[in-house]
Write an enzyme that holds these catalytic residues in place. Structure first.
Site, PDB file in Angstrom:
ATOM      1  N   HIS A 119       0.676  -1.308   0.051  1.00  0.00           N
ATOM      2  CA  HIS A 119      -0.003  -0.254   0.153  1.00  0.00           C
ATOM      3  C   HIS A 119       1.450   1.423   0.105  1.00  0.00           C
ATOM      4  CE1 HIS A 119      -2.837  -2.910   2.338  1.00  0.00           C
ATOM      5  NE2 HIS A 119      -3.536  -2.647   1.316  1.00  0.00           N
TER       6      HIS A 119
ATOM      7  N   LYS B 240     -17.614  -6.226   6.637  1.00  0.00           N
ATOM      8  CA  LYS B 240     -16.217  -6.994   6.265  1.00  0.00           C
ATOM      9  C   LYS B 240     -15.251  -8.077   7.603  1.00  0.00           C
ATOM     10  CE  LYS B 240     -14.865  -5.260   2.127  1.00  0.00           C
ATOM     11  NZ  LYS B 240     -13.541  -5.075   1.049  1.00  0.00           N
TER      12      LYS B 240
ATOM     13  N   ARG C 129      -1.600  -5.810  -8.442  1.00  0.00           N
ATOM     14  CA  ARG C 129      -0.667  -6.900  -8.227  1.00  0.00           C
ATOM     15  C   ARG C 129      -0.364  -7.932  -8.978  1.00  0.00           C
ATOM     16  NH1 ARG C 129      -3.203  -8.281  -2.549  1.00  0.00           N
ATOM     17  NH2 ARG C 129      -4.638  -8.303  -3.908  1.00  0.00           N
TER      18      ARG C 129
ATOM     19  N   SER D  38      -2.967  -7.729   2.399  1.00  0.00           N
ATOM     20  CA  SER D  38      -3.146  -7.380   4.163  1.00  0.00           C
ATOM     21  C   SER D  38      -3.927  -8.949   4.847  1.00  0.00           C
ATOM     22  CB  SER D  38      -4.418  -6.713   4.427  1.00  0.00           C
ATOM     23  OG  SER D  38      -3.935  -5.561   4.434  1.00  0.00           O
TER      24      SER D  38
HETATM   25  O1  PNS Z   1      -9.288  -2.962   0.362  1.00  0.00           O
HETATM   26  P1  PNS Z   1     -10.160  -3.230  -0.317  1.00  0.00           P
HETATM   27  O2  PNS Z   1     -10.888  -3.539   0.602  1.00  0.00           O
HETATM   28  O3  PNS Z   1      -9.902  -4.296  -2.042  1.00  0.00           O
HETATM   29  O4  PNS Z   1     -11.164  -1.945  -0.793  1.00  0.00           O
HETATM   30  C1  PNS Z   1     -12.930  -1.944  -1.532  1.00  0.00           C
HETATM   31  C2  PNS Z   1     -13.523  -1.179  -2.230  1.00  0.00           C
HETATM   32  C3  PNS Z   1     -13.370  -0.393  -0.326  1.00  0.00           C
HETATM   33  C4  PNS Z   1     -12.391  -0.289  -2.963  1.00  0.00           C
HETATM   34  C5  PNS Z   1     -13.974  -0.627  -2.324  1.00  0.00           C
HETATM   35  O5  PNS Z   1     -15.178  -2.072  -1.400  1.00  0.00           O
HETATM   36  C6  PNS Z   1     -15.518   0.052  -2.032  1.00  0.00           C
HETATM   37  O6  PNS Z   1     -15.738   1.099  -2.973  1.00  0.00           O
HETATM   38  N1  PNS Z   1     -16.725  -0.135  -0.811  1.00  0.00           N
HETATM   39  C7  PNS Z   1     -17.716   0.928  -0.457  1.00  0.00           C
HETATM   40  C8  PNS Z   1     -19.285   0.849  -1.350  1.00  0.00           C
HETATM   41  C9  PNS Z   1     -19.194   1.250  -3.104  1.00  0.00           C
HETATM   42  O7  PNS Z   1     -18.354   2.343  -2.831  1.00  0.00           O
HETATM   43  N2  PNS Z   1     -19.160  -0.233  -3.381  1.00  0.00           N
HETATM   44  C10 PNS Z   1     -19.667   0.964  -5.073  1.00  0.00           C
HETATM   45  C11 PNS Z   1     -18.443  -0.113  -5.498  1.00  0.00           C
HETATM   46  S1  PNS Z   1     -17.864  -1.522  -5.859  1.00  0.00           S
END
Ligand code: PNS
Length: 163
Positions: free
Chosen positions: A17, A41, A92, A130
């Site tokens: 990150h 989550k 990645r 993570s």
């Molecule tokens: O680190 P991650 O868990 O891969 O991040 C995922 C993230 C936070 C980018 C995604 O889950 C997110 O944007 N969640 C907020 C809800 C949302 O906007 N959903 C619509 C797009 S999937």
């Protein structure tokens, strides 16, 4: 002014990150690292703990144009709230692509003006996640070099207590 938001679970924030964040900080005027606040989550670290770890990284790396934050609800709503025009994500391996492809499509549907910028992970970190940091730490393995140095001791102890 170009404002980017780097969203994620960051449970916890890894050296991978950090690599993405440094690249983004060099490209954008301001970067917000935004921790997703979603108890569904079941994160190991609270939003506050994750933000504190990110703040330590910002401080110790001297990233003057980076701020930490958190959001719940839709990412596109948060981007509007902070005035960001760009979403920043790391890639990645090819396995990340399908997931990112879908998130991008959803976000573009919700807000066609938002663009997502991707940084390829340093190949040295392409194995890192993570969840692997959590698993290694909880099982007593070394997480040295996998997380930013400023959080290493805290995470080592915190994850050892977690198991
Ligand atoms: O680190 P991650 O868990 O891969 O991040 C995922 C993230 C936070 C980018 C995604 O889950 C997110 O944007 N969640 C907020 C809800 C949302 O906007 N959903 C619509 C797009 S999937």
């Amino acid at each position: 002014m170009k404002i980017g938001v780097y969203p994620g679970s960051f449970d916890p924030f890894t050296i991978g990150h950090l690599d993405v964040l440094k690249n983004a900080a060099g490209l954008f005027d301001v970067v917000y690292v935004a921790v997703l606040n979603n108890s569904a989550k079941s994160p190991v670290f609270s939003v506050e703990e994750r933000e504190e770890m990110i703040d330590r990284v910002i401080e110790s790396e001297g990233l003057k144009n980076v701020r930490s934050g958190s959001f719940s609800g839709l990412l596109v709503d948060y981007t509007k709230q902070i005035g960001a025009q760009y979403i920043i994500r790391g890639l990645r391996a090819i396995t990340d692509f399908e997931y990112e492809f879908q998130i991008n499509a959803v976000n573009r549907h919700l807000n066609p003006d938002i663009r997502t910028v991707y940084f390829m992970a340093n190949p040295e970190h392409s194995f890192l996640s993570s969840s692997s940091v959590r698993e290694i730490g909880e099982m007593g393995g070394s997480i040295e070099g996998l997380v930013p140095l400023c959080n290493y001791h805290y995470l080592r102890e915190r994850l050892a207590r977690q198991k």
